[in-house]
Design an enzyme around this catalytic site. Structure first.
Site, PDB file in Angstrom:
ATOM      1  N   GLY A  41      -5.442  -3.649   4.270  1.00  0.00           N
ATOM      2  CA  GLY A  41      -4.062  -4.112   4.478  1.00  0.00           C
ATOM      3  C   GLY A  41      -4.015  -5.616   4.636  1.00  0.00           C
ATOM      4  N   ASN A  42      -2.909  -6.118   5.132  1.00  0.00           N
ATOM      5  CA  ASN A  42      -2.789  -7.556   5.392  1.00  0.00           C
ATOM      6  C   ASN A  42      -1.853  -7.778   6.580  1.00  0.00           C
ATOM      7  OD1 ASN A  42       0.045  -7.961   4.362  1.00  0.00           O
ATOM      8  ND2 ASN A  42      -0.920  -7.148   2.504  1.00  0.00           N
TER       9      ASN A  42
END
Ligand code: C5P
Length: 417
Positions: free
Chosen positions: A214-215
């Protein structure tokens, strides 16, 4: 007093008055707002009553002025919550240094601040004070705090002040304030009846049942854009990756939660044909694990190689689907202020404009409340100063309004229902 046909027809404004010499101008301001069709409910701080009387204000507005938490005669409670929900706009004019400090820190020792803290509507404030008070770092810090929360500051003018000194601190004239309110609401019809898709937040790509790629995207910018579109009269479908933000409590925003880029793609391609436009704000993961595991991958102490496979570019898919009557806008997040790379993305994804998000200062990263953007069209680029995400969102929506109303043969040109 039926003047509902004016520019502010049907708008409900709570006018907050605080203890400044400029309070006398609030009488004319109330009159002008009413003349333009607004319903005005005045809330006065105790200090303001030393400068202008509640009788003047209630006679002008045709409504009893609220000042205390209770009516001392009947004991009736003046509900700040109800007032905050009733209003389409809270306008505090004049706003003293003391009121600004209380608003910035949430010290609610009078009715007006409790209305402010409960208000669901946009808030505008017109500071009025002596020049040294205005430029004092404490006041500036408080104003910046209020600005970064999305409040609209109607900056004071330079001029002769009550102290006899000359400088910045003079409240804008009632005519200017009334014009600012009309302009604000004027916008709110510009996208009436239009439907927009906004993507927001990150995507999470499954590695195994407990881990993901993810980020750090918070979703704040996408949410601010959704709110600014609604402010301009549009309805919004907000397709949103996993974020912790609450959906803005606006009936015009319909939220659809997704986890992965593939889910976001499917939601967007299904919705986009019905839309007048889309703003692609999500930080979509470029890659996903090629073989997500159905069980938790055990720790072996040995290096682990994760094979990644590329996700579809949702914006480019919508760019290819886009009808000439639709508008498509996207974002480019670059570590350097790289207009060329952003322009290349604008072309490749068939955007009408792209918002370059500069990461050249520590404040303009994921999760922050401020943003420094450049709006790039095939013809121009406009660099804007650091702003709250709410104000940056309003700039982006202003660009959407400009493009939909002028240059594109959009369906949005037809008269709104
Ligand atoms: O190519 P890049 O990721 O820099 O492009 C950013 C823009 O494209 C953003 O508007 C983002 O929301 C959108 N995008 C997308 N789907 C992807 C990757 C980016 O919609 N898979």
């Amino acid at each position: 007093m039926d003047e509902a046909g004016g520019r502010l027809g049907g708008k409900r404004i709570v006018l907050g008055i605080t203890g400044s010499i400029a309070a006398y101008k609030a009488a004319l301001l109330a009159r002008l707002l009413i003349k333009d069709g607004a319903e005005v409910q005045v809330v006065m701080t105790p200090a303001s009553r030393e400068f202008i009387t509640p009788v003047t204000m209630s006679a002008l507005t045709g409504r009893p002025v609220m000042s205390d938490f209770f009516d001392t005669g009947s004991g009736a409670w003046h509900s700040h919550v109800q007032m905050g929900q009733w209003a389409d706009l809270l306008l505090i004019a004049p706003a003293t240094a003391s009121t600004i400090a209380k608003m910035a820190t949430g010290v609610c020792d009078n009715l007006l601040i409790t209305v402010y803290l409960s208000a669901k509507c946009p808030v505008m404030l017109a500071p009025a004070m002596d020049l040294d008070m205005y430029r004092h770092p404490a006041t500036q810090k408080n104003i910046n705090t209020l600005h970064s929360c999305g409040n609209i500051i109607l900056e004071p003018d330079e001029g002769v002040l009550a102290s006899g000194l000359q400088g910045k601190g003079r409240m804008q004239e009632p005519e200017q304030l009334c014009a600012a309110v009309c302009a604000f609401f004027g916008h709110s019809h510009a996208l009436k009846g239009r439907k927009f898709l906004v993507t927001a937040g990150p995507t999470h790509e499954r590695i195994d049942p407990v881990r993901f790629v993810g980020n750090y995207s918070s979703g704040k910018m996408g949410f601010a854009i959704a709110e600014a579109l609604v402010e301009a009269g549009a309805t919004v479908t907000l397709v949103c990756g996993p974020v912790t933000l609450n959906t803005p409590s606006l009936p015009e925003i319909h939220r659809q939660n997704v986890q992965t880029a593939a889910e976001m793609r499917d939601a967007c391609t299904a919705i986009f044909p019905e839309m007048d436009g889309a703003v692609m704000c999500a930080a979509v993961a470029d890659y996903r694990p090629a073989k997500p595991q159905p069980y938790k991958i055990p720790r072996t102490g040995q290096p682990l190689t994760l094979e990644l496979t590329a996700n579809d570019d949702i914006a480019a898919i919508l760019g290819a689907m886009k009808r000439p009557t639709q508008l498509l806008a996207g974002f480019a997040l670059e570590t350097e202020h790289d207009v060329n790379r952003a322009t290349e993305k604008l072309r490749r994804k068939n955007f009408d404009f792209i918002v370059l998000n500069s990461l050249d200062t520590a404040d303009t990263v994921f999760g922050a409340d401020t943003n420094k953007i450049t709006i790039i069209t095939p013809q121009s680029h406009t660099a804007l100063p650091m702003k709250s995400k709410h104000d940056a969102a309003r700039d982006i929506v202003a660009k959407i309004i400009e493009l939909t109303n002028n240059s594109l043969p959009l369906s949005v040109r037809k008269e709104p229902n």
